[in-house]
Design a protein around this motif. Structure first.
Motif, PDB file in Angstrom:
ATOM      1  N   VAL A 187       0.801  -1.234   0.000  1.00 35.87           N
ATOM      2  CA  VAL A 187       0.000   0.000   0.000  1.00 35.87           C
ATOM      3  C   VAL A 187       0.828   1.277   0.000  1.00 35.87           C
ATOM      4  CG1 VAL A 187      -1.913  -1.168   1.150  1.00 35.87           C
ATOM      5  CG2 VAL A 187      -0.250   0.102   2.522  1.00 35.87           C
ATOM      6  N   GLY A 188       2.124   1.170   0.193  1.00 37.01           N
ATOM      7  CA  GLY A 188       2.967   2.358   0.268  1.00 37.01           C
ATOM      8  C   GLY A 188       3.202   2.778   1.713  1.00 37.01           C
ATOM      9  N   GLU A 189       4.292   3.478   1.926  1.00 40.70           N
ATOM     10  CA  GLU A 189       4.705   3.848   3.282  1.00 40.70           C
ATOM     11  C   GLU A 189       3.694   4.745   3.990  1.00 40.70           C
ATOM     12  OE1 GLU A 189       7.155   2.782   5.265  1.00 40.70           O
ATOM     13  OE2 GLU A 189       7.729   1.355   3.708  1.00 40.70           O
ATOM     14  N   LYS A 190       3.180   5.763   3.308  1.00 49.05           N
ATOM     15  CA  LYS A 190       2.257   6.712   3.950  1.00 49.05           C
ATOM     16  C   LYS A 190       1.005   6.000   4.455  1.00 49.05           C
ATOM     17  CE  LYS A 190      -0.178  11.060   3.451  1.00 49.05           C
ATOM     18  NZ  LYS A 190      -0.526  12.183   2.583  1.00 49.05           N
ATOM     19  N   MET A 191       0.417   5.181   3.607  1.00 46.03           N
ATOM     20  CA  MET A 191      -0.782   4.460   4.023  1.00 46.03           C
ATOM     21  C   MET A 191      -0.445   3.435   5.106  1.00 46.03           C
ATOM     22  SD  MET A 191      -3.685   2.359   1.882  1.00 46.03           S
ATOM     23  CE  MET A 191      -3.890   3.654   0.701  1.00 46.03           C
TER      24      MET A 191
END
Length: 98
Positions: free
Chosen positions: A34-38
């Motif tokens: 999902v990616g680091e931010k999420m």
């Protein structure tokens, strides 16, 4: 010799019949999926009958991610190269990575 990129999808498909084991892998692979931010603001809690429960920090994150449910399902299934998840539910609670 096989590298991890060819070995991992086969392994993930094999373990997908056990929701308990699958959620362990989902938690570990979450930032890649999902990616680091999420990933900082959410974490998978449980998987039952192809429904994934995800904890988020706030109602704002819940509202935001609910709008991206279809994309999230697609990202998870593409990563797994298998229809692992049909639906994602979001709940407000601790999304600390523990």
């Amino acid at each position: 010799m096989n590298n991890a990129s060819t070995f991992l999808p086969d392994l993930l498909r094999r373990i997908s019949s056990d929701d308990h084991v699958t959620i362990i892998f989902l938690k570990e692979l979450w930032p890649q999926i999902v990616g680091e931010k999420m990933a900082i603001n959410s974490r998978p809690l449980s998987l039952q009958k192809k429904e994934l429960l995800v904890a988020v920090h706030s109602e704002a994150w819940k509202k935001e991610l609910t709008g991206f449910e279809a994309t999230l399902v697609s990202n998870i299934n593409n990563y797994w190269r298998f229809p692992l998840v049909k639906r994602v539910q979001f709940t407000v609670g601790s999304s600390d990575r523990s």
